[in-house]
Design a protein around this motif. Structure first.
Motif, short mmCIF file in Angstrom:
data_model
loop_
_atom_site.label_atom_id
_atom_site.label_comp_id
_atom_site.label_asym_id
_atom_site.label_seq_id
_atom_site.Cartn_x
_atom_site.Cartn_y
_atom_site.Cartn_z
N PHE A 75 0.92 -1.11 0.48
CA PHE A 75 0.04 0.01 0.14
C PHE A 75 0.97 1.35 0.32
O PHE A 75 2.25 1.06 1.07
N LEU A 76 1.11 1.72 -0.65
CA LEU A 76 1.33 3.08 -0.87
C LEU A 76 0.48 4.52 -1.17
O LEU A 76 -0.59 5.25 -1.88
N LYS B 23 -5.89 1.85 8.69
CA LYS B 23 -6.41 1.23 8.65
C LYS B 23 -5.12 0.23 7.93
O LYS B 23 -5.09 -1.27 8.39
N SER B 24 -4.73 0.08 7.19
CA SER B 24 -3.86 -0.23 6.13
C SER B 24 -2.46 -0.80 7.34
O SER B 24 -2.06 -2.54 7.09
N GLN B 25 -2.28 -0.28 8.19
CA GLN B 25 -0.79 -0.94 8.98
C GLN B 25 -1.80 -1.61 9.91
O GLN B 25 -1.43 -2.50 10.51
N GLU B 26 -3.01 -2.34 10.58
CA GLU B 26 -3.58 -2.76 11.17
C GLU B 26 -3.62 -4.50 10.71
O GLU B 26 -3.71 -5.20 11.71
N SER B 27 -3.30 -4.83 9.44
CA SER B 27 -2.42 -5.91 8.82
C SER B 27 -1.64 -6.24 8.68
O SER B 27 -0.80 -5.17 8.56
N GLY B 28 -1.58 -7.12 9.49
CA GLY B 28 -0.06 -7.67 9.55
C GLY B 28 0.78 -7.76 7.61
O GLY B 28 2.45 -8.12 7.75
N GLU B 29 -0.19 -7.77 7.42
CA GLU B 29 -0.06 -8.44 5.57
C GLU B 29 0.48 -7.75 4.81
O GLU B 29 0.61 -8.25 3.82
N LEU B 30 0.58 -6.15 5.34
CA LEU B 30 0.53 -5.28 4.08
C LEU B 30 2.23 -4.86 4.45
O LEU B 30 2.25 -5.16 5.71
N PHE C 183 -2.58 -1.54 -4.06
CA PHE C 183 -3.25 0.00 -4.16
C PHE C 183 -2.24 0.58 -3.28
O PHE C 183 -2.27 0.80 -2.31
N VAL C 184 -3.70 1.84 -4.23
CA VAL C 184 -3.51 3.24 -4.23
C VAL C 184 -3.72 3.54 -2.95
O VAL C 184 -4.68 4.19 -3.99
N PRO C 185 -4.56 4.02 -1.62
CA PRO C 185 -5.00 4.58 -1.37
C PRO C 185 -5.38 6.37 -1.35
O PRO C 185 -4.79 7.34 -1.15
N VAL C 186 -6.56 6.65 -2.26
CA VAL C 186 -6.61 7.84 -2.70
C VAL C 186 -8.34 7.99 -2.60
O VAL C 186 -8.92 7.76 -2.95
#
Ligand code: TYM
Length: 337
Positions: free
Chosen positions: A7-8, A31-38, A147-150
């Motif tokens: 994710f960036l 939110k993306s930080q909550e998953s250790g899979e990312l 993925f690019v959260p924007v």
């Protein structure tokens, strides 16, 4: 290449972020930080910010403030690479390379470029403003982002990044991953409080158009009280009805801040006027901002800590960016000495 999904995203440190930046983008970063899979990379796009003239002293302070706010909003320098774009010079080198794979016509068609330059007189525009999306493509492609959260306004730049990546891959073989936008439907475009057909923007001249993350409670409440709505006095979400643009956006903000559905909100304000509704929206946003602001105040004065986090972020980012840059250099035929 890593197996974890990457994710960036980035934000320009041109002003203090507003709630549109938060709900549209940063909330998903956290939110993306909550998953250790990312594996996540978030940065302050200071190189992008100089496409508009900045006062150096104020700019320096602004970058520190935005970085402290990054941390206060819940971004974690251990879980993500949290960095400042110009501290990772690999972005600029790849941007030059990718500029040679971008077409004049496609850059001329970028909505943001057209909107920004339409009011400029001869001599006011600059090349950086034109090639801005190429640098953005480099920001994304250099980390092999999935993925690019924007927010919605960045969708066109994402499509361009994919086109440039595809063109390079076609010429030289698989080098860059094609990134996907990651957009949350209801908060993808938070509108200006004073002109609800326009998006909320950091650079709006009207101080009441945007609620900034560091606005005091009184200011927040006052801005929502003044928000432009309609004369129907009905709190109801109607997607494609322009007359409801103000209410639709306020409902999206309230839904995100108070974690309520549109149905719940409609029931809560059934038969009540806009006054009560606007107060509730203001209160819920102020309640969300207060702890962030308290944390920010503690962090902002600790320059050493902020710089240490920035350095760590830049090291992590640079280590991740290097292999892609080296691969691109090699495919082009640059000599390695
Ligand atoms: P910027 O600084 O304008 O905005 C940062 C993020 O906030 C989102 N956003 C909004 N979302 C909902 N409603 C709004 N009213 C609203 N206004 C802004 C934006 O979509 C964005 O996600 N070019 C980018 C920064 C950038 C970047 C990148 C982003 C540079 N390189 C690489 C992603 C990937 C910009 O100016 O964002």
């Amino acid at each position: 290449m890593q197996n974890k999904k990457v994710f960036l995203s980035g934000i320009q440190p041109t002003n203090i972020p507003h709630i549109g930046n938060y709900f549209g983008a940063v909330k998903n970063w956290v939110k993306s930080q909550e998953s250790g899979e990312l594996s996540s990379f978030y940065f302050l796009a200071d190189l992008h910010a100089i496409t508009i003239r900045q006062d150096p002293k104020a700019f320096r302070e602004q970058i520190l403030s935005c970085y402290a706010l990054f941390l206060a909003m819940g971004l974690d320098a251990e879980k993500s690479a949290l960095f400042v774009q110009s501290h990772v010079p690999e972005h600029s080198e790849l941007a030059w390379i990718l500029g040679c794979y971008a077409q004049f016509g496609e850059l001329s068609r970028m909505t943001q470029f057209k909107e920004k330059t339409v009011s400029y007189k001869e001599g006011e525009s600059n090349i950086g403003l034109f090639s801005y999306p190429v640098l953005q493509a480099a920001d994304i492609l250099i980390y092999q982002a999935d993925f690019v959260p924007v927010g919605k306004d960045q969708k066109q730049h994402l499509e361009l990044a994919r086109n440039i990546a595809q063109r390079f891959n076609n010429a030289h073989g698989e080098t860059f991953k094609l990134p996907e936008p990651y957009i949350t439907q209801n908060t993808a475009k938070i509108m200006s409080l004073s002109e609800p057909l326009k998006k909320m923007s950091k650079s709006d001249e009207n101080a009441n158009a945007a609620v900034f993350m560091l606005d005091d409670k009184d200011v927040v409440i006052k801005k929502f009280k003044r928000a432009v709505t309609d004369s129907e006095a009905k709190v109801e979400y109607r997607e494609n009805d322009e007359t409801k643009a103000g209410i639709n956006s306020l409902m999206s903000i309230y839904a995100a801040a108070a974690d309520k559905s549109f149905d719940e909100i409609q029931k809560e304000f059934d038969g009540r006027g806009y006054g009560d509704f606007k107060t509730a929206v203001g209160e819920s946003v102020a309640a969300l901002l207060t702890p962030i602001q308290e944390e920010y105040k503690k962090l902002r004065t600790d320059g050493e800590y902020l710089e240490a986090c920035m350095r760590k972020g830049a090291e992590k980012a640079s280590a991740a960016a290097r292999p892609t840059l080296n691969a691109a250099r090699e495919k082009i035929g640059f000599l390695q000495v």
